[in-house]
Write an enzyme that holds these catalytic residues in place. Structure first.
Site, PDB file in Angstrom:
ATOM      1  N   ASP A 177       2.955 -14.381  -2.541  1.00 51.92           N
ATOM      2  CA  ASP A 177       2.109 -14.334  -1.361  1.00 51.92           C
ATOM      3  C   ASP A 177       2.595 -15.395  -0.482  1.00 51.92           C
ATOM      4  OD1 ASP A 177      -0.432 -13.240  -0.611  1.00 51.92           O
ATOM      5  OD2 ASP A 177      -1.069 -15.015  -0.663  1.00 51.92           O
ATOM      6  N   HIS A 233      -1.087  -3.512   2.094  1.00 50.67           N
ATOM      7  CA  HIS A 233      -2.498  -3.501   1.876  1.00 50.67           C
ATOM      8  C   HIS A 233      -3.132  -4.491   3.042  1.00 50.67           C
ATOM      9  CE1 HIS A 233      -1.002  -7.266   0.129  1.00 50.67           C
ATOM     10  NE2 HIS A 233      -2.125  -7.646   0.057  1.00 50.67           N
ATOM     11  N   ASP A 234      -2.238  -5.142   3.812  1.00 47.99           N
ATOM     12  CA  ASP A 234      -2.944  -5.827   5.087  1.00 47.99           C
ATOM     13  C   ASP A 234      -2.416  -5.218   6.280  1.00 47.99           C
ATOM     14  OD1 ASP A 234      -3.638  -7.998   3.262  1.00 47.99           O
ATOM     15  OD2 ASP A 234      -1.287  -8.599   3.370  1.00 47.99           O
TER      16      ASP A 234
HETATM   17  C1  NOJ Z   1      -1.193 -12.223   1.986  1.00 45.09           C
HETATM   18  C2  NOJ Z   1      -1.975 -10.836   1.271  1.00 45.09           C
HETATM   19  O1  NOJ Z   1      -1.223 -10.097   1.436  1.00 45.09           O
HETATM   20  C3  NOJ Z   1      -3.247 -10.991   1.833  1.00 45.09           C
HETATM   21  O2  NOJ Z   1      -4.138  -9.705   1.319  1.00 45.09           O
HETATM   22  C4  NOJ Z   1      -4.172 -12.040   1.480  1.00 45.09           C
HETATM   23  O3  NOJ Z   1      -5.407 -11.874   2.160  1.00 45.09           O
HETATM   24  C5  NOJ Z   1      -3.588 -13.479   2.173  1.00 45.09           C
HETATM   25  N1  NOJ Z   1      -1.967 -13.296   1.641  1.00 45.09           N
HETATM   26  C6  NOJ Z   1      -4.192 -14.715   1.508  1.00 45.09           C
HETATM   27  O4  NOJ Z   1      -3.649 -14.560  -0.027  1.00 45.09           O
END
Ligand code: NOJ
Length: 541
Positions: free
Chosen positions: A203, A328-329
Site C-alpha cells: 500500500d 478498489h479506489d
Molecule cells: C491505498 C488504498 O488502496 C486505499 O484504499 C486506502 O484508503 C489508502 N491507501 C490508505 O491505506
C-alpha cells in the site's frame, strides 16, 4: 530465449479480490475467506494465476481494512487464521498463487504500537510514529494535508504534540526512519512469507518516507477549489516520493528474496519517469511498480498508443511491465469507457506486454454503482462529499447468479448491487459466448497458450482515428491486435501491413477461428486478436 525460465509472475494474470464484496458465507452481508474458498473453482475456470486480497487483518474498519490493528492475524469478520491457512493451501493445490496486501505506511490508531506511542512522550514506542510540537501559534507544525481532507496533523491532548497521518486521523503514519519499525515490519512480512504467501501488494509504497526537516509542501498553482480534493492544494513534494524511500524498498525486497519465488508489487501513483525508479537500482526494488496509466487516460486510440509507447520507453532494462484497468479506489472501467468499450479495454489489458491485474467484477462488466446517500460507507466521500471521490461504487458485491442478492449473500449486502444484477451476473453471462465474461475467459486462455502474448515484444503498428493496432512477437509467432475504440465500423488495411492469419479471439466470439484476409473489417467497439500467418510480410512496425 523461448525456453528460458522466467519468474512465474511475468507470465501470470493477477486477479484482485476485495474480500468484503466477493462472497459471503456467514450471512452478515460482508464477504469472507470461506467465500473465497468457495469461489476458487470459479477463479480456476476464469484462468487467472494469482489472487491478491485487499486487507483481511484485524481492523476497526475505519478505512475498510487499510487501518490495521494487528498485522499477524485475521479479522473475525473475514474468518479465522485456520480459514486463511485452508484458503492458502487450497489455492496452491489448485494452482493459484496468493498475494496479500501489506500496509506499512500507517497502522490503525488502535494498534498496540500506537496506543503505547501516544501514552507518553517518553514511551519506548513514541518514535515509532511521527510526532511534532505545535507551531508557535499552537496550530499544526506545517501545511501537510491529509489525502482524505483536512490537516494531516492530529493533536494529542495528553502529550501536547501532533502526530502525522497521511490518511484518516485513525491511520497514524509509522516512522520508517526508526530501525525498530523497519525490523518489526520485516518480521510481519516474514510471518506471512513463512506461511507460504506468494508476495505482497504494498500500500502507498511511495509515501513511506517524509521530509526529515518537515518543510511546507509547495502550493499547487493548478488547484481548482470545489473540483479537486482539498489535499491537492499542495504538491506532495516533501511527503511522498522522497529519494530515501528507495532504501526502504530495497529492505522490503531483501526480505522477499529470503524466500523463493515471491513477488513484490508496489502501489504507486506517479508519472512514468518517477514510477520506473521504483524498479530500483539494478532492479532490486519492487518487481512490479503498479502502472495505473490506463486508469485515467482519455479513451482515444492516439492517447492510449502514446501512453503504451511512453511506458515501454521509460522502463529500465529488464524491468517487467504491468497493466491495470481498475481497483478498489478508482471508478469502474465499464462506466468510465462504457459497456461496449469495456470489451476493448479487456482485450487491451490482456494483450499488452506485461502482467495484467484484473479487478474483481470487471470480468462481468460491473459498472460503478450509484450509492444512495444513506448507504455511503467510504470515509473519503464522507469527508470530501460531492466531487465524485467516493469509492463505494467500485466496491459493490460480486454478482454471481439470479438468486436473491445475486448469490453474494443471504442477507442485505453491505453495499448495493448494480440495478442490472439479474442479467449482469456470472450465471447468466456464462450462457452467452459474446458476453464480456466469455471474452475475459477466451482472452486469458489465448494468453496462456501464446508465448507472443505472454512474453513477446510489443510493436506499435497504427493509432489512427479510433483504430489501435499493435503486434506482439516472439520467435516466429506474431500476433496482431486490432482494436476499434470508436462507435463506427472501421476497416483495417494499413499500407504494407498484412492481416492474413487466424482469429484467436474476437470480442463477440463470433469470428474466433476464422481466417482473415489482407484486411479486416471491425464493427463499432470490436477487436480482434489474430495469429498472423507465418508467410505474411511483417506489419510496418
Ligand atoms: C491505498 C488504498 O488502496 C486505499 O484504499 C486506502 O484508503 C489508502 N491507501 C490508505 O491505506
Amino acid at each position: 530465449m523461448q525456453n528460458e525460465q522466467i519468474p512465474w509472475w511475468q507470465s501470470a494474470t493477477i486477479y484482485q479480490i476485495y474480500p468484503r464484496s466477493f462472497q459471503d458465507t456467514d450471512g452478515d452481508g460482508v464477504g469472507d475467506l470461506r467465500g473465497i474458498i468457495r469461489r476458487l473453482p470459479y477463479l480456476v475456470a476464469l484462468g487467472v494465476d494469482a489472487i491478491w486480497l485487499s486487507p483481511i487483518f484485524p481492523s476497526p474498519m475505519k478505512d475498510f481494512g487499510y487501518d490495521i490493528s494487528n498485522y499477524v492475524d485475521i479479522d473475525p469478520l473475514f474468518g479465522t487464521m485456520s480459514d486463511f491457512d485452508q484458503l492458502l493451501s487450497l489455492a496452491h493445490e489448485q494452482g493459484l498463487r496468493l498475494i496479500l496486501d501489506f500496509v506499512p505506511n500507517h497502522t490503525s490508531e488502535q494498534h498496540p504500537w500506537f496506543v503505547e506511542s501516544q501514552s507518553s512522550r517518553s514511551s519506548p514506542k513514541r518514535d515509532w510514529y511521527i510526532w511534532r510540537d505545535p507551531a508557535p501559534d499552537g496550530r499544526p507544525p506545517n501545511n501537510w494535508l491529509s489525502e482524505f481532507g483536512g490537516s494531516a496533523w492530529q493533536f494529542n491532548d495528553a502529550t501536547g504534540q501532533y502526530y502525522y497521518h497521511a490518511f484518516l486521523p485513525e491511520q497514524p503514519d509509522l516512522n520508517w526512519r526508526n530501525p525498530d519499525v523497519v525490523k518489526a515490519m520485516h518480521d510481519v512480512m516474514r510471518f506471512w512469507l513463512a506461511k507460504g504467501v506468494d508476495g505482497f501488494r504494498v500500500d502507498v509504497l511511495w509515501h513511506l518516507i517524509k521530509d526529515e526537516q518537515f518543510r511546507d509542501n509547495p502550493l499547487n498553482p493548478d488547484y481548482v477549489p470545489g473540483r479537486m480534493p482539498p489535499n491537492q492544494q499542495v504538491v506532495p513534494h516533501f511527503t511522498a516520493d522522497l529519494p530515501a524511500v528507495h532504501d526502504v524498498i530495497r529492505g522490503l525486497r531483501r526480505v522477499i528474496d529470503e524466500y523463493s519465488e515471491r513477488l513484490l508489487i508496489g502501489e504507486i501513483y506517479l508519472p512514468f519517469d518517477r514510477l520506473v525508479a521504483y524498479y530500483g537500482e539494478e532492479l532490486m526494488g519492487a518487481h512490479l511498480p503498479f502502472n495505473f496509466s490506463l486508469l485515467d487516460t482519455r479513451w482515444h486510440a492516439r492517447d492510449v498508443a502514446k501512453l503504451i509507447g511512453d511506458y515501454e520507453a521509460a522502463l529500465p532494462k529488464g524491468g517487467w511491465p504491468n497493466w491495470v484497468l481498475g481497483n478498489h479506489d478508482r471508478p469502474r472501467i465499464a462506466t468510465r469507457v462504457g459497456f461496449a468499450q469495456a470489451h476493448i479495454a479487456a482485450m487491451l489489458l490482456l494483450t499488452l506486454r506485461g502482467t495484467p491485474t484484473i479487478y474483481y467484477g470487471d470480468e462481468i462488466g460491473l459498472p460503478q454503482v450509484p450509492i444512495p446517500s444513506d448507504r455511503i460507507r467510504d470515509p473519503f466521500e464522507k469527508n470530501v462529499p460531492g466531487i465524485g471521490v467516493g469509492r463505494d461504487g467500485a466496491r459493490t458485491p460480486m454478482q454471481w447468479s439470479t438468486k436473491k442478492f445475486s448469490g453474494f449473500s443471504t442477507s442485505k449486502p453491505w453495499l448495493p448491487l448494480s440495478v442490472d444484477w439479474r442479467v449482469r451476473n456470472v450465471q447468466v453471462l456464462d450462457q452467452h459466448k459474446s458476453s464480456i465474461y466469455g471474452l475475459y475467459r477466451r482472452l486469458i486462455q489465448a494468453r496462456r497458450h501464446s508465448q507472443a502474448l505472454r512474453r513477446g515484444s510489443y510493436h506499435p503498428v497504427v493509432s489512427d482515428g479510433d483504430l489501435l493496432l499493435y503486434v506482439r512477437a516472439c520467435g516466429s509467432e506474431r500476433i496482431l491486435v486490432a482494436l476499434n475504440l470508436g462507435s463506427e465500423p472501421a476497416r483495417v488495411s494499413v499500407g504494407s501491413t498484412e492481416c492474413t492469419g487466424k482469429v484467436l479471439v474476437s470480442t463477440s466470439g463470433e469470428h474466433d477461428g476464422e481466417t482473415t484476409g489482407p484486411s479486416i473489417s471491425l464493427d463499432a467497439s470490436e477487436g480482434f486478436v489474430v495469429a498472423l500467418a507465418a508467410n505474411t510480410s511483417p506489419p510496418s512496425m
